[in-house]
Design a protein around this motif. Structure first.
Motif, short mmCIF file in Angstrom:
data_model
loop_
_atom_site.label_atom_id
_atom_site.label_comp_id
_atom_site.label_asym_id
_atom_site.label_seq_id
_atom_site.Cartn_x
_atom_site.Cartn_y
_atom_site.Cartn_z
N ALA A 169 1.25 -1.18 -0.27
CA ALA A 169 0.30 0.24 -0.09
C ALA A 169 0.50 1.71 0.15
O ALA A 169 2.25 1.46 0.68
CB ALA A 169 -1.04 0.20 1.18
N ALA A 181 -5.18 -2.39 -1.96
CA ALA A 181 -4.55 -3.48 -1.50
C ALA A 181 -4.52 -4.37 -0.80
O ALA A 181 -5.77 -4.60 -0.51
CB ALA A 181 -3.37 -2.61 -0.74
N THR A 222 -3.08 0.90 -3.99
CA THR A 222 -0.96 0.36 -4.04
C THR A 222 -0.50 1.21 -5.26
O THR A 222 0.38 1.01 -6.03
CB THR A 222 -1.43 -0.75 -4.68
OG1 THR A 222 -2.72 -0.74 -5.65
CG2 THR A 222 -1.55 -1.98 -3.77
#
Length: 251
Positions: A15, A53, A86
């Motif tokens: 992340a 994420a 992400t």
């Protein structure tokens, strides 16, 4: 000794950004539970192409955290959750895409990049708006005055561990009959401190009945207007995302 299994494939992407999101539950969607919303949200995140994420392990799941959801059956203008992504994204673009992907009545109002600190720590109290239908407003006002005169007003609710009796009065920072709506229904305003166990509007109404004998003839319409840092009983609560906006603005 058996060897410990490890997940196959590459590890999940890390992340790089955390977003805090405020949404509303309106209309019939006030009857949706946290689990219902969770399922709808995960579908909406996929449709909106949000680069989520995921956790590691054999059963990866999107990194979403929820904060102090309103009880099922109550509307709200101030529900919150956090997601981790992400890739860096534009918060307003995520807001628009998620709002489009979610059902009408689950409305995404605001998305901000998270700053330092825990969101849950900022949610100290809630402000509630309650429409008491089919009741004499004067009787409602008298019941409220009698409740406020009590030092203790207990109720009993069943938890996973069984029934538990607890005080509601100490959590109520403000409770007033603030007028009537266009149909002549009494309107209550409550500011309630977040406690353990949580004191919900239905707990307060149940305790009010026990203390005064008054009970709404039909279920009231309950809406959470806000939750956040506690200001005072008159002013209610502040915006819990204000610090995040300031952090982005000064960055």
């Amino acid at each position: 000794m058996a060897r410990q299994r490890t997940p196959e494939g590459p590890p999940p992407a890390p992340a790089v950004q955390k977003l805090r999101i405020r949404y509303a539950k309106r209309g019939r969607l006030r009857f949706s539970s946290t689990r219902d919303f969770s399922r709808a949200l995960e579908r909406a995140l996929r449709r909106a192409d949000v680069p989520m994420a995921f956790s590691a392990g054999f059963h990866p799941h999107p990194l979403i955290s929820y904060a102090n959801a309103a009880p099922t059956g109550t509307a709200s203008e101030a529900e919150y959750f956090e997601i981790r992504v992400t890739e860096r994204v534009e918060p307003e673009a995520v807001r628009a895409a998620l709002d489009e992907a979610l059902p009408e009545g689950l409305d995404v109002l605001e998305v901000v990049q998270a700053g330092p600190g825990a969101l849950a720590d900022r949610l100290e109290a809630s402000e509630w708006h309650i429409v008491v239908r089919a009741a004499d407003p004067a009787e409602v006002t008298a019941a409220v005055d009698a409740y406020l005169a009590c030092e203790v007003a207990e109720t009993t609710r069943t938890f996973k561990t069984g029934p538990r009796t607890f005080d509601t009065r100490s959590a109520v920072l403000a409770l007033d009959a603030s007028g009537v709506d266009d149909e002549g229904c009494a309107i209550l305003r409550m500011v309630v401190r977040h406690t353990t166990p949580s004191v919900r509007p239905d707990d307060i109404l149940t305790a009010l009945h026990a203390v005064t004998g008054f009970a709404p003839p039909v279920p009231p319409l309950v809406t959470r207007l806000a939750q956040g840092p506690l200001l005072d009983a008159a002013a209610g609560v502040a915006d819990p995302l204000a610090a995040d906006k300031e952090a982005v603005g000064s960055g």
